[in-house]
Scaffold this motif. Structure first.
Motif, PDB file in Angstrom:
ATOM      1  N   THR A   1     -32.469   4.416  84.404  1.00 47.94           N
ATOM      2  CA  THR A   1     -32.295   3.612  83.212  1.00 47.94           C
ATOM      3  C   THR A   1     -31.640   2.003  84.217  1.00 47.94           C
ATOM      4  O   THR A   1     -31.692   2.320  85.543  1.00 47.94           O
TER       5      THR A   1
ATOM      6  N   ASP B   1     -28.277  -0.407  76.413  1.00 50.19           N
ATOM      7  CA  ASP B   1     -26.595   1.075  75.392  1.00 50.19           C
ATOM      8  C   ASP B   1     -25.505  -0.501  75.404  1.00 50.19           C
ATOM      9  O   ASP B   1     -25.584  -0.856  75.528  1.00 50.19           O
TER      10      ASP B   1
ATOM     11  N   ARG C   1     -18.791  -4.138  85.900  1.00 48.83           N
ATOM     12  CA  ARG C   1     -20.284  -4.314  85.548  1.00 48.83           C
ATOM     13  C   ARG C   1     -21.141  -5.739  86.632  1.00 48.83           C
ATOM     14  O   ARG C   1     -22.503  -4.754  87.240  1.00 48.83           O
TER      15      ARG C   1
ATOM     16  N   GLN D   1     -23.734  -2.937  77.923  1.00 43.10           N
ATOM     17  CA  GLN D   1     -22.649  -2.131  77.312  1.00 43.10           C
ATOM     18  C   GLN D   1     -21.641  -3.820  76.410  1.00 43.10           C
ATOM     19  O   GLN D   1     -20.792  -2.784  76.223  1.00 43.10           O
TER      20      GLN D   1
ATOM     21  N   PHE E   1     -22.208   3.098  71.631  1.00 48.77           N
ATOM     22  CA  PHE E   1     -21.433   4.417  71.881  1.00 48.77           C
ATOM     23  C   PHE E   1     -19.413   3.896  71.267  1.00 48.77           C
ATOM     24  O   PHE E   1     -19.269   2.489  71.794  1.00 48.77           O
ATOM     25  N   ILE E   2     -19.185   4.431  70.601  1.00 44.45           N
ATOM     26  CA  ILE E   2     -16.978   4.162  70.887  1.00 44.45           C
ATOM     27  C   ILE E   2     -17.010   4.654  72.370  1.00 44.45           C
ATOM     28  O   ILE E   2     -17.011   5.450  72.760  1.00 44.45           O
ATOM     29  N   TYR E   3     -16.764   3.836  72.513  1.00 41.21           N
ATOM     30  CA  TYR E   3     -15.610   4.156  73.971  1.00 41.21           C
ATOM     31  C   TYR E   3     -14.720   5.593  73.908  1.00 41.21           C
ATOM     32  O   TYR E   3     -14.046   5.933  73.020  1.00 41.21           O
ATOM     33  N   SER E   4     -14.952   5.971  74.964  1.00 43.41           N
ATOM     34  CA  SER E   4     -14.576   6.970  74.437  1.00 43.41           C
ATOM     35  C   SER E   4     -13.592   7.474  76.170  1.00 43.41           C
ATOM     36  O   SER E   4     -14.384   7.242  76.983  1.00 43.41           O
TER      37      SER E   4
ATOM     38  N   ARG F   1     -12.690   9.023  79.689  1.00 44.96           N
ATOM     39  CA  ARG F   1     -12.844  10.146  80.173  1.00 44.96           C
ATOM     40  C   ARG F   1     -12.021  10.590  81.485  1.00 44.96           C
ATOM     41  O   ARG F   1     -11.140   9.550  81.769  1.00 44.96           O
TER      42      ARG F   1
ATOM     43  N   GLN G   1     -30.038   7.257  87.319  1.00 44.04           N
ATOM     44  CA  GLN G   1     -28.349   6.427  86.988  1.00 44.04           C
ATOM     45  C   GLN G   1     -28.783   4.840  87.044  1.00 44.04           C
ATOM     46  O   GLN G   1     -28.484   4.168  85.950  1.00 44.04           O
TER      47      GLN G   1
ATOM     48  N   VAL H   1     -20.344  13.010  79.738  1.00 43.67           N
ATOM     49  CA  VAL H   1     -19.914  11.427  79.291  1.00 43.67           C
ATOM     50  C   VAL H   1     -18.894  11.092  78.436  1.00 43.67           C
ATOM     51  O   VAL H   1     -18.439   9.820  78.827  1.00 43.67           O
ATOM     52  N   ARG H   2     -19.042  11.556  77.946  1.00 43.67           N
ATOM     53  CA  ARG H   2     -17.995  11.422  75.970  1.00 43.67           C
ATOM     54  C   ARG H   2     -17.175  12.767  76.346  1.00 43.67           C
ATOM     55  O   ARG H   2     -17.293  13.507  75.867  1.00 43.67           O
TER      56      ARG H   2
ATOM     57  N   ILE I   1     -20.717   0.041  74.614  1.00 42.07           N
ATOM     58  CA  ILE I   1     -20.291   0.545  74.203  1.00 42.07           C
ATOM     59  C   ILE I   1     -19.056  -0.741  72.952  1.00 42.07           C
ATOM     60  O   ILE I   1     -18.335  -1.539  73.546  1.00 42.07           O
TER      61      ILE I   1
ATOM     62  N   PRO J   1     -29.154  -1.193  79.512  1.00 40.60           N
ATOM     63  CA  PRO J   1     -27.640  -1.585  78.866  1.00 40.60           C
ATOM     64  C   PRO J   1     -26.919  -2.682  79.581  1.00 40.60           C
ATOM     65  O   PRO J   1     -27.235  -2.755  80.854  1.00 40.60           O
TER      66      PRO J   1
ATOM     67  N   TYR K   1     -15.366   2.933  83.041  1.00 40.27           N
ATOM     68  CA  TYR K   1     -15.436   3.490  82.220  1.00 40.27           C
ATOM     69  C   TYR K   1     -16.087   5.068  82.536  1.00 40.27           C
ATOM     70  O   TYR K   1     -16.362   5.929  81.822  1.00 40.27           O
TER      71      TYR K   1
HETATM   72  N1  SAH Z   1     -26.109   4.768  84.827  1.00 43.04           N
HETATM   73  C1  SAH Z   1     -26.826   4.297  83.554  1.00 43.04           C
HETATM   74  C2  SAH Z   1     -25.774   4.751  82.160  1.00 43.04           C
HETATM   75  C3  SAH Z   1     -25.294   6.818  81.987  1.00 43.04           C
HETATM   76  S1  SAH Z   1     -24.231   6.785  81.039  1.00 43.04           S
HETATM   77  C4  SAH Z   1     -26.795   2.944  83.263  1.00 43.04           C
HETATM   78  O1  SAH Z   1     -25.573   2.592  83.552  1.00 43.04           O
HETATM   79  O2  SAH Z   1     -27.143   1.934  82.495  1.00 43.04           O
HETATM   80  C5  SAH Z   1     -25.653   6.504  79.178  1.00 43.04           C
HETATM   81  C6  SAH Z   1     -24.534   5.350  78.761  1.00 43.04           C
HETATM   82  O3  SAH Z   1     -23.338   6.135  77.885  1.00 43.04           O
HETATM   83  C7  SAH Z   1     -23.570   4.073  79.489  1.00 43.04           C
HETATM   84  O4  SAH Z   1     -24.846   3.543  79.379  1.00 43.04           O
HETATM   85  C8  SAH Z   1     -23.123   3.980  78.190  1.00 43.04           C
HETATM   86  O5  SAH Z   1     -23.741   2.896  77.164  1.00 43.04           O
HETATM   87  C9  SAH Z   1     -22.424   5.231  77.536  1.00 43.04           C
HETATM   88  N2  SAH Z   1     -21.114   5.842  78.303  1.00 43.04           N
HETATM   89  C10 SAH Z   1     -21.353   6.138  79.322  1.00 43.04           C
HETATM   90  N3  SAH Z   1     -19.011   6.527  79.582  1.00 43.04           N
HETATM   91  C11 SAH Z   1     -18.776   6.131  78.544  1.00 43.04           C
HETATM   92  C12 SAH Z   1     -17.717   6.620  77.953  1.00 43.04           C
HETATM   93  N4  SAH Z   1     -16.231   6.196  78.732  1.00 43.04           N
HETATM   94  N5  SAH Z   1     -17.384   5.997  76.839  1.00 43.04           N
HETATM   95  C13 SAH Z   1     -18.398   5.985  75.705  1.00 43.04           C
HETATM   96  N6  SAH Z   1     -19.870   5.824  76.121  1.00 43.04           N
HETATM   97  C14 SAH Z   1     -19.549   5.866  78.108  1.00 43.04           C
END
Ligand code: SAH
Ligand code: SF4
Ligand code: F3S
Length: 459
Positions: A230, A297, A271, A259, A328-331, A333, A192, A48-49, A299, A257, A154
């Motif tokens: 979630t 959650d 979203r 975000q 979380f810091i945006y990563s 991907r 998810q 995920v990151r 980002i 979440p 993301y």
């Molecule tokens: N299905 C769940 C999330 C699964 S991933 C939902 O939608 O709530 C768990 C968390 O990881 C996400 O809620 C998001 O905050 C974080 N996340 C997902 N992709 C990310 C990315 N590219 N960079 C940083 N955080 C990320």
């Protein structure tokens, strides 16, 4: 064969690890705790990151040495295994077995094969597969759906886990019966996006109830505590809050979440809700469940996030007053739309914002946890805490709780706990007896004495 599975990532991965471990046992393997004892090491990976991917690289680097030295067999399963990125890593580190999240039941075939085995299909047989109940545990996970039909820009999860498939209520309830019979008292329903349960590929699947109806069904099974994660704000409906309020076993805990607090960012994340809509959901949840514990959650530093956007996230945090948050810091991907289309913000900007958000979260967690001091919480104590003489567990609202061992409360169970002290991350309390008074504490060893007596206790 002696096998061990190392798990990274979310609760879905923990559930999948249990599933694969039970397959390994039925194939005659002994599960061992350490890599040193094992002939087969399987890593359950997360993608995920960037960080969890780097972690897998470093673990595989160590394992490759042991492959060369003592013929260790190495496997990789889970989300990273499904991606081209993961397959490149697997080639580089000479991984023998690769199983994507849809091919877990191929573990037997993989071990029989004399050559490298890669299973990457999403197989239907997995969806209604019921793993044996874990033994000696009071809490368990139960996956009610796999995959995800959203396309948050993301997120790599829809690529790693494929489209959403809901399990039938019948197989969910059968799995739950097994858990109950094994003594499980708290179950977390996993998906998810559990609120979209029953709506696969945008259409309701015939004969499958809504998530709110499923909560009511599961609530009648006899299980004492039900949690779920979630929730996605896009599919959240008020009837879920109502079902929670009307089903005593469903705990008053919602992980929703958000975000980001900025509509501009939410739009670029795809979203599919606005800040205003999100706050309406929170209001509806609080209307039906005044004592609800709320987690989220967030980002920070999504591409194009301005200081004003970030301020809106901080403001929303204050408006909701969350009990806790995963931040979380945006990563960026590879393979996600935001990676392709948007430029990443400088690292310093993202880290500085994360620190400000963490400070805000700490203030709120302290405030919300302090409000629990003086209350009695039903706490599921899992077992020994890190500190000798204490037990740890969590409340219905998912607060971590620590208590001293007491006469009549020296082992796992669900107990009423009077909360005496709170930090932003923990509640501390004492177990109450039938008379409502704290049970007498057991004498406690000093940490030094406990360390000395540990080897004796193992004999
Ligand atoms: N299905 C769940 C999330 C699964 S991933 C939902 O939608 O709530 C768990 C968390 O990881 C996400 O809620 C998001 O905050 C974080 N996340 C997902 N992709 C990310 C990315 N590219 N960079 C940083 N955080 C990320
Ligand atoms: Fe990822 Fe969005 Fe699906 Fe959650 S809902 S798994 S964040 S795509
Ligand atoms: Fe990670 Fe896959 Fe879970 S990417 S967060 S293990 S769904």
């Amino acid at each position: 064969m002696k096998a061990t599975v190392m798990t990274y990532g979310c609760q879905m991965n923990e559930y999948d690890t249990h599933l694969v471990e039970s397959q390994l046992v039925s194939l005659g393997a002994d599960l061992v705790d350490s890599i040193e004892e094992a002939d087969f090491v399987l890593i359950n990976t997360c993608a995920v990151r960037g960080k969890p991917v780097d972690k897998v690289r470093s673990v595989l680097g160590d394992l490759r040495k042991q492959k060369a030295q003592r013929g260790l067999v190495v496997g990789m399963m889970g989300c990273l295994a499904q991606l081209e990125e993961g397959q490149q890593i697997a080639r580089k580190f000479e991984v023998d077995v690769l199983l994507g999240p849809g091919s877990l039941l191929d573990i037997g075939k993989a071990l029989e094969s004399n050559e490298r085995f890669w299973g990457l299909q999403f197989k239907d047989e997995l969806h209604d597969h019921i793993p044996p109940a874990p033994q000696g545990k009071l809490q368990a996970h139960l996956t009610i759906m796999r995959g995800c039909d959203h396309h948050c820009t993301y997120c790599i999860v829809p690529t790693t886990r494929g489209p959403q498939v809901s399990r039938t209520p019948d197989s969910i309830l059968r799995e739950l019966d097994g858990l109950l019979a094994a003594g499980v008292r708290e179950v977390t329903l996993l998906g998810q996006n559990v609120n979209a349960y029953g709506i696969d590929q945008g259409a309701r699947v015939a004969g499958i109830p809504s998530f709110a109806e499923l909560l009511r069904l599961v609530g009648q099974s006899g299980i004492e505590r039900i949690k779920f994660t979630t929730s996605h704000p896009m599919n959240f409906t008020e009837d879920v809050a109502l079902a929670m309020a009307e089903t005593p076993a469903v705990c008053e805990f919602v992980h929703l979440p958000v975000q980001s607090g900025s509509n501009a960012v939410l739009r670029r994340m795809a979203r599919e809700y606005t800040r205003e809509r999100y706050l309406e959901h929170i209001a509806a949840i609080r209307r039906h469940l005044p004592d609800v514990v709320l987690a989220t959650d967030i980002i920070v530093g999504f591409p194009g996030e301005t200081e004003a956007d970030f301020q809106q996230t901080l403001d929303l945090y204050d408006e909701v007053g969350y009990d806790s948050a995963y931040m979380f810091i945006y990563s960026a991907r590879p393979g996600t739309p935001s990676y392709r289309h948007f430029a990443d913000l400088p690292r310093e900007v993202k880290t500085e914002r994360l620190q400000r958000l963490i400070a805000r979260q700490k203030e709120w967690s302290q405030r919300r946890n302090a409000a629990k001091v003086g209350t009695v919480q039903q706490v599921l104590l899992r077992g020994d805490a890190f500190e000798p003489g204490f037990l740890e567990g969590h409340s219905r609202g998912n607060h971590p709780v620590v208590v001293p061992k007491a006469l009549g409360a020296d082992r796992a169970g669900i107990y009423p706990v009077h909360i005496g002290h709170a930090t932003p991350h923990m509640l501390y309390g004492a177990v109450l007896g039938a008379d409502g008074q704290p049970l007498p504490e057991l004498p406690r060893l000093t940490p030094e004495a406990a360390a000395l007596s540990a080897p004796l206790a193992m004999l």
